[in-house]
Design an enzyme around this catalytic site. Structure first.
Site, short mmCIF file in Angstrom:
data_model
loop_
_atom_site.label_atom_id
_atom_site.label_comp_id
_atom_site.label_asym_id
_atom_site.label_seq_id
_atom_site.Cartn_x
_atom_site.Cartn_y
_atom_site.Cartn_z
N LYS A 178 4.94 5.08 -1.20
CA LYS A 178 4.80 6.37 -1.90
C LYS A 178 6.04 7.24 -1.82
CE LYS A 178 -0.25 6.54 -1.81
NZ LYS A 178 -1.47 7.13 -1.22
N GLY A 237 0.80 -1.22 0.00
CA GLY A 237 0.00 0.00 0.00
C GLY A 237 0.83 1.27 0.00
N SER A 238 0.29 2.32 0.63
CA SER A 238 0.84 3.67 0.51
C SER A 238 2.21 3.87 1.13
CB SER A 238 -0.14 4.67 1.13
OG SER A 238 -1.36 4.67 0.44
N THR A 239 2.72 2.88 1.87
CA THR A 239 4.05 3.02 2.46
C THR A 239 5.13 3.15 1.38
OG1 THR A 239 4.06 0.61 2.67
CG2 THR A 239 3.59 1.90 4.66
#
Length: 690
Positions: free
Chosen positions: A387, A383-385
């Site tokens: 980014k 997921g967003s980790t």
């Protein structure tokens, strides 16, 4: 004239007498010397004549131990009883070992794994030994006259049927298992027949040693390991010690091992086998032609294996495991989290690569079990980790400028696929994109790398080139490649197939390729330390210990290894660092609530990845009663502290966490316990490991 002749006759006998005397004395000396040799030294010279050579008997030594970074014992040797057999001659035959096995089986039982190792050939050989008349009947007199002895035996073996072998009873099968172990031994080398022998069997065998030639009972500290903190703390990482597997026997024998030696067969025990094994002691014996030992010539003392001092902090490890157990228990209480049952944490020093804690816990319906191995062998959509890596890829490729603003609103691809952030954020810059976790900002970076115009549906860069560009940049941080940790079997994660830009934007927000918790810890460490990807490691030192485990000297000390320096402007990394700081400290930060009032200043990035639930056993997707795939969420978090001069970095992964904020609670609490331990040690307060 006459007088002169008489004088000569007198002189000649005198000289002969002298000569005879000398000859007599010489032969008397020879006879005396021969008598001395035969009578006084005869046995000694006879032994020298009969000597056929020397044999060397090697004696096992204890393996090296393992300690945590503060000197606390993690892996010890647990002395146990072993029944051994030593062939005292090369002339021991099949009938001898069968007779011995028949006696020994009266006093000991056989482990199941020993029975399972009995082969069809073992059964055939036993059948011939114990059913000679039936065996002989398998071959005709004509064949006997035409075939050689070894050919006769081979022919009988080929003609033994499955029906013949079914005659062998379960008791006989145990006997075969014992005989098999007896046959494996070399002359003059102790061969383990049974390890971890119960004391009542030791007592029975001890009483009957006189009728069991070659059998002995030894205290074995080579292959039995004990774990002072229990079998559920990191045992999977320590690895196992077993007898050399049959399929690897040749590999070890050419390296000086005996077939009955114990070796590390997994993880640290295997990776550091050469260090932990030690140097065997040796006894050199002189034997005669019959194989009988005449004397012990020399004893060479062995040296136990070297010890490993690990980078792990066992107090921190236990505290992290407790946090996982408690937070998972709370999370599993939510109705939506019916598939949540496990979690993983990696904590490492971002300045050195030292692993301080590796925790994995799974609930089996009754208790939590250790699955720390999953931190390097299991890969997840994170997921967003990721980014931070996506934004740095955008900076480095020049598709986005530092501080550039992009409008965050839902988008729709020409094929109808909708994409959006968790909320409409409006016009935001790179800092806000990290603070609030914008998907759209990252989508735009991916589309620009592919030179794709969503309005016209025109793409100028091939999908293969676009995927390769992003993955190459991610690899700089350790995402999608091996971290280099000093352990075998490290996973690299799964790379999704190169398809289209729709999947490329999923890649940009961590919902396409998969990564291990350790890769995530290395990635955030690389950002924390300013762009140096450090090799993570578990062994801090290798030391030599003397009697009673007294420290003697450091043989090897591991130093930090920089695998690569991120090839981009340091100012770009600083912007990502600040964005991560805003996640924790910004008013709209996704982790702000969970870090309020902390005594330390930290940075982090949270993540949720939309996934489909897989079966834990076969890995296939689970479907509901309507036949639809079941959706869930992986909750993740990475971070480091202090923000200035970071000394600890971490990664948290909780699969199938649909409700609650379990990843954020875990991330917050593991930093708390780290700094609490540090404060206690600074004040010299004893730390309990219970």
């Amino acid at each position: 004239m006459v007088d002169k002749k008489k004088k000569k006759k007198v002189v000649l006998p005198y000289r002969l007498n002298i000569l005879f005397l000398l000859v007599f004395l010489f032969f008397s000396f020879l006879i005396l010397r021969l008598g001395v040799i035969q009578i006084v030294q005869g046995e000694q010279f006879l032994q020298q004549v009969e000597r056929s050579g020397e044999v060397i008997v090697e004696n096992a030594v204890p393996r090296g131990k393992m300690y945590d970074r503060n000197g606390k014992l993690l892996v010890d040797n647990d002395p146990s009883y072993t029944i051994t057999y030593t062939k005292m001659s090369d002339r021991v035959n099949q009938y001898d070992t069968l007779e011995l096995a028949q006696k020994l089986i009266k006093y000991i039982d056989v482990w199941d794994y020993q029975i399972n190792r009995v082969t069809k050939r073992d059964k055939q050989d036993y059948w011939i030994l114990t059913r000679e008349e039936k065996a002989i009947a398998k071959i005709t007199e004509e064949e006997k006259s035409q075939l050689k002895n070894d050919e006769v035996y081979k022919t009988i073996i080929e003609r033994i049927t499955e029906e013949d072998l079914q005659e062998i009873t379960s008791d006989e099968l145990k006997l075969i298992a014992i005989k098999r172990e007896l046959d494996f031994g070399y002359a003059y080398a102790p061969q383990p027949i049974k390890n971890n022998v119960p004391y009542h069997e030791v007592a029975r065998v001890s009483e009957h040693l006189e009728e069991l030639p070659g059998i002995d009972i030894e205290m074995n500290s080579e292959g039995t390991r004990s774990y002072p903190y229990g079998n559920q703390v990191l045992k999977s990482f320590f690895g196992k010690v077993k007898e050399i597997p049959q399929e690897e026997l040749q590999y070890y024998e050419v390296r000086g091992y005996a077939r009955n030696d114990y070796v590390g067969v997994s993880f640290l025990e295997e990776h550091y086998e050469d260090v932990l094994r030690g140097q065997k002691g040796k006894e050199i014996f002189v034997i005669d032609k019959s194989g009988k030992i005449l004397e012990k010539k020399e004893t060479i003392q062995g040296k136990r294996g070297l010890d490993l001092v690990l980078t792990l902090d066992i107090d921190l490890q236990l505290a992290v495991e407790q946090v996982l157990d408690e937070e998972l228990t709370k999370g599993m209480a939510y109705d939506k989290n019916k598939f949540m049952d496990s979690g993983y944490v990696v904590m490492m020093n971002p300045q050195t690569g030292e692993i301080l804690a590796l925790a994995g816990r799974v609930y089996d319906g009754n208790n939590f079990q250790d699955v720390a191995l999953g931190t390097i062998t299991k890969a997840f959509e994170m997921g967003s980790t990721v980014k931070g890596a996506t934004l740095l890829t955008g900076f480095e490729t020049g598709v986005v400028r530092a501080g550039e603003k992009i409008y965050d609103a839902p988008i729709k691809f020409p094929d109808g696929t909708p994409k959006k952030s968790w909320k409409n954020m409006g016009l935001i810059n790179d800092f806000s994109a990290l603070e609030m976790s914008s998907n759209v900002y990252m989508y735009e970076i991916a589309m620009r790398i592919a030179d794709y115009n969503i309005n016209t549906n025109v793409q100028k860069v091939s999908n293969a080139e676009a995927y390769n560009t992003m993955r190459k940049q991610f690899h700089q941080f350790g995402l999608g490649i091996k971290t280099g940790i000093d352990l075998p079997m490290e996973a690299t994660g799964y790379e999704g197939p190169v398809t289209n830009v729709t999947k490329l934007v999923d890649f940009a927000i961590g919902q396409y390729d998969t990564y291990t918790p350790l890769q995530m810890a290395q990635y955030v460490s690389t950002i924390a330390n300013g762009g140096y990807r450090l090799k993570p490691y578990l062994v801090k030192e290798i030391k030599e210990s003397g009697a009673n485990d007294a420290f003697e000297k450091i043989v090897h000390q591991t130093t930090p290894t920089v695998l690569n320096k991120i090839e981009m402007d340091e100012e770009y990394i600083k912007r990502v660092q600040h964005g991560f700081w805003l996640v924790v400290n910004g008013k709209q930060g996704t982790a702000n609530y969970y870090f309020k009032g902390k005594q330390y200043d930290s940075a982090a990035k949270t993540g949720t990845a939309e996934v489909f639930v897989r079966d834990k056993l076969d890995g296939y997707y689970i479907r509901n009663t309507s036949g639809d795939l079941i959706e869930s969420v992986n909750a993740t978090m990475i971070g480091y502290a202090p923000f200035e001069n970071p000394e600890i970095a971490y990664a948290v992964v909780v699969p199938y966490a649909d409700d609650g904020a379990v990843n954020k609670y875990i991330g917050s609490r593991i930093l708390d316990v780290y700094f609490e331990l540090k404060e206690k040690r600074a004040e010299s307060i004893p730390v309990s490991s219970e």
